[in-house]
Design an enzyme around this catalytic site. Structure first.
Site, PDB file in Angstrom:
ATOM      1  N   TYR A  33       0.825  -1.197   0.000  1.00 29.17           N
ATOM      2  CA  TYR A  33       0.000   0.000   0.000  1.00 29.17           C
ATOM      3  C   TYR A  33       0.860   1.247   0.000  1.00 29.17           C
ATOM      4  O   TYR A  33       2.076   1.177   0.197  1.00 29.17           O
ATOM      5  CB  TYR A  33      -0.957  -0.012   1.202  1.00 29.17           C
ATOM      6  CG  TYR A  33      -0.314   0.256   2.543  1.00 29.17           C
ATOM      7  CD1 TYR A  33       0.503  -0.694   3.152  1.00 29.17           C
ATOM      8  CD2 TYR A  33      -0.518   1.461   3.203  1.00 29.17           C
ATOM      9  CE1 TYR A  33       1.084  -0.448   4.385  1.00 29.17           C
ATOM     10  CE2 TYR A  33       0.057   1.713   4.439  1.00 29.17           C
ATOM     11  CZ  TYR A  33       0.863   0.748   5.028  1.00 29.17           C
ATOM     12  OH  TYR A  33       1.443   1.001   6.237  1.00 29.17           O
ATOM     13  N   LYS A 149       6.513  -1.933   1.821  1.00 30.12           N
ATOM     14  CA  LYS A 149       5.317  -1.374   2.480  1.00 30.12           C
ATOM     15  C   LYS A 149       4.149  -2.344   2.314  1.00 30.12           C
ATOM     16  O   LYS A 149       3.205  -2.105   1.562  1.00 30.12           O
ATOM     17  CB  LYS A 149       5.012   0.032   1.940  1.00 30.12           C
ATOM     18  CG  LYS A 149       4.139   0.850   2.888  1.00 30.12           C
ATOM     19  CD  LYS A 149       4.153   2.316   2.517  1.00 30.12           C
ATOM     20  CE  LYS A 149       3.081   3.116   3.227  1.00 30.12           C
ATOM     21  NZ  LYS A 149       3.204   3.206   4.678  1.00 30.12           N
ATOM     22  N   GLU A 182      11.968   2.217  14.255  1.00 31.00           N
ATOM     23  CA  GLU A 182      11.006   3.224  13.766  1.00 31.00           C
ATOM     24  C   GLU A 182       9.714   3.081  14.556  1.00 31.00           C
ATOM     25  O   GLU A 182       9.587   2.189  15.390  1.00 31.00           O
ATOM     26  CB  GLU A 182      10.749   3.033  12.272  1.00 31.00           C
ATOM     27  CG  GLU A 182      10.130   1.692  11.929  1.00 31.00           C
ATOM     28  CD  GLU A 182       9.900   1.487  10.441  1.00 31.00           C
ATOM     29  OE1 GLU A 182       9.697   2.475   9.714  1.00 31.00           O
ATOM     30  OE2 GLU A 182       9.889   0.315  10.015  1.00 31.00           O
ATOM     31  N   LEU A 207      11.097   1.238   7.142  1.00 33.84           N
ATOM     32  CA  LEU A 207      10.513   1.749   5.902  1.00 33.84           C
ATOM     33  C   LEU A 207      11.192   3.077   5.571  1.00 33.84           C
ATOM     34  O   LEU A 207      11.353   3.930   6.453  1.00 33.84           O
ATOM     35  CB  LEU A 207       9.010   1.974   6.075  1.00 33.84           C
ATOM     36  CG  LEU A 207       8.320   2.444   4.794  1.00 33.84           C
ATOM     37  CD1 LEU A 207       8.164   1.272   3.815  1.00 33.84           C
ATOM     38  CD2 LEU A 207       6.961   3.063   5.089  1.00 33.84           C
TER      39      LEU A 207
HETATM   40  N1  PLP Z   1       7.430   3.610   9.020  1.00 35.76           N
HETATM   41  C1  PLP Z   1       6.284   2.908   9.018  1.00 35.76           C
HETATM   42  C2  PLP Z   1       6.266   1.551   9.650  1.00 35.76           C
HETATM   43  C3  PLP Z   1       5.122   3.444   8.438  1.00 35.76           C
HETATM   44  O1  PLP Z   1       3.979   2.738   8.431  1.00 35.76           O
HETATM   45  C4  PLP Z   1       5.173   4.749   7.883  1.00 35.76           C
HETATM   46  C5  PLP Z   1       3.977   5.364   7.272  1.00 35.76           C
HETATM   47  O2  PLP Z   1       2.902   4.867   7.298  1.00 35.76           O
HETATM   48  C6  PLP Z   1       6.377   5.449   7.919  1.00 35.76           C
HETATM   49  C7  PLP Z   1       7.498   4.845   8.481  1.00 35.76           C
HETATM   50  C8  PLP Z   1       6.491   6.834   7.324  1.00 35.76           C
HETATM   51  O3  PLP Z   1       6.456   6.776   5.918  1.00 35.76           O
HETATM   52  P1  PLP Z   1       5.935   8.015   5.039  1.00 35.76           P
HETATM   53  O4  PLP Z   1       6.732   9.197   5.481  1.00 35.76           O
HETATM   54  O5  PLP Z   1       6.214   7.609   3.655  1.00 35.76           O
HETATM   55  O6  PLP Z   1       4.481   8.168   5.355  1.00 35.76           O
END
Ligand code: PLP
Length: 285
Positions: A33, A149, A182, A207
């Site tokens: 996603y 993701k 994270e 991520l």
């Molecule tokens: N890490 C995880 C596990 C996430 O689910 C998300 C966003 O949903 C992020 C980091 C941040 O990613 P982004 O800045 O692309 O929203």
């Protein structure tokens, strides 16, 4: 006004929007996603989100359902039909519908595509940013490929719920060496006593957030020192500031970690400045 979802070629009222029970997303979490911020009705950083989508799909050997250009048209149409001013657009691609069998479905099985969008409460987000949020830490019990993701988010769901039950907004995952990886739905950052901004390096263990990527440009433009490295929970307790980043939260100051005040217990100057400057560095189509 009824919300509208795009499901495999059709725009449908949300109550009629459904996927097949043999969709592999439903059966196996066999899908990926993206969540993209919508600001003033415009998609923020669409190109970067679609690049990351292509990466996630490639790693799982799922076909891109259509060209990035065609996907962009659908994303914008869903935003328009739902009259999203500030909020998010959500896109999910799964390996498609096939009789339940763990191995990949027959060649030619079409990936499924679902897109939804909704408004978020900007005033509420700004209030939260002015107050700062609390986070808790817990063991990172996810698989080794969280750079993908994937919609398989059970550890993230349980972590977020644990945070809520302890009066916190986010949970930070901690690896077996005591280092923060994270958040359950965000990237984690600290600012050290000597003003360095720290966030974990990217590899398969986090991520690569789009907000994180853009923020690195903002940090450089502000003349701040950045270190992309792991930091321990202990370091985070001693940090001058902490914050999280994600498409829906932008930069969100953290004022408590495991019940201890960060810095003076108020949102930090660096986090506040980065939040204010962020959209000068994003792309809009
Ligand atoms: N890490 C995880 C596990 C996430 O689910 C998300 C966003 O949903 C992020 C980091 C941040 O990613 P982004 O800045 O692309 O929203």
């Amino acid at each position: 006004m009824s919300r509208i979802a795009y499901v495999n070629g059709r725009y449908l009222p949300l109550r009629d929007a459904a996927v097949n029970v043999e969709d592999r997303g439903y059966q196996f979490s066999d899908g990926v996603y993206e969540v993209c911020e919508v600001r003033a009705g415009q998609l923020i950083d669409e190109r970067r989100h679609l690049d990351r989508l292509a990466y996630s799909l490639k790693e799982l050997r799922i076909a891109m359902p259509m060209t990035p250009g065609a996907l962009g048209v659908i994303l914008r149409e869903v935003v328009r039909r739902n009259r999203v001013h500030w909020g998010i657009v959500y896109l999910q691609v799964t390996r498609g519908v096939s009789r339940r069998d763990h191995a990949f479905p027959p060649p030619g099985t079409r990936p499924s595509l679902v897109v939804t969008a909704r408004n978020l409460d900007l005033a509420h987000s700004e209030r939260m940013a002015a107050e700062g949020i609390a986070v808790i830490t817990l063991p990172d019990n996810r698989w080794e490929r969280v750079d993908i993701k994937s919609v398989s988010l059970l550890p993230n769901v349980l972590a977020k719920q644990a945070a809520r039950e302890q009066g916190a907004r986010e949970a930070w995952f901690v690896d077996k060496d005591g280092r923060v990886t994270e958040g359950s739905s965000s990237n984690a950052w600290i600012v050290t006593g000597d003003g360095k901004v720290i966030t974990r390096h990217v590899d398969h263990g986090i991520l690569k957030g789009i907000t994180r990527t853009v923020l690195i440009d903002v940090i450089a433009a502000q003349g701040l020192a950045l270190e992309e490295r792991a930091f321990t929970v202990d370091e985070s307790y001693r940090a001058r500031e902490a914050f999280v980043t994600s498409a829906s939260q932008i930069v969100m100051p953290v004022v408590r970690i495991d019940g201890r005040s960060v810095g003076n217990g108020a949102p930090g100057l660096v986090a506040t400045a980065l939040r204010r400057e962020f959209h000068r560095f994003t792309e809009t189509a």
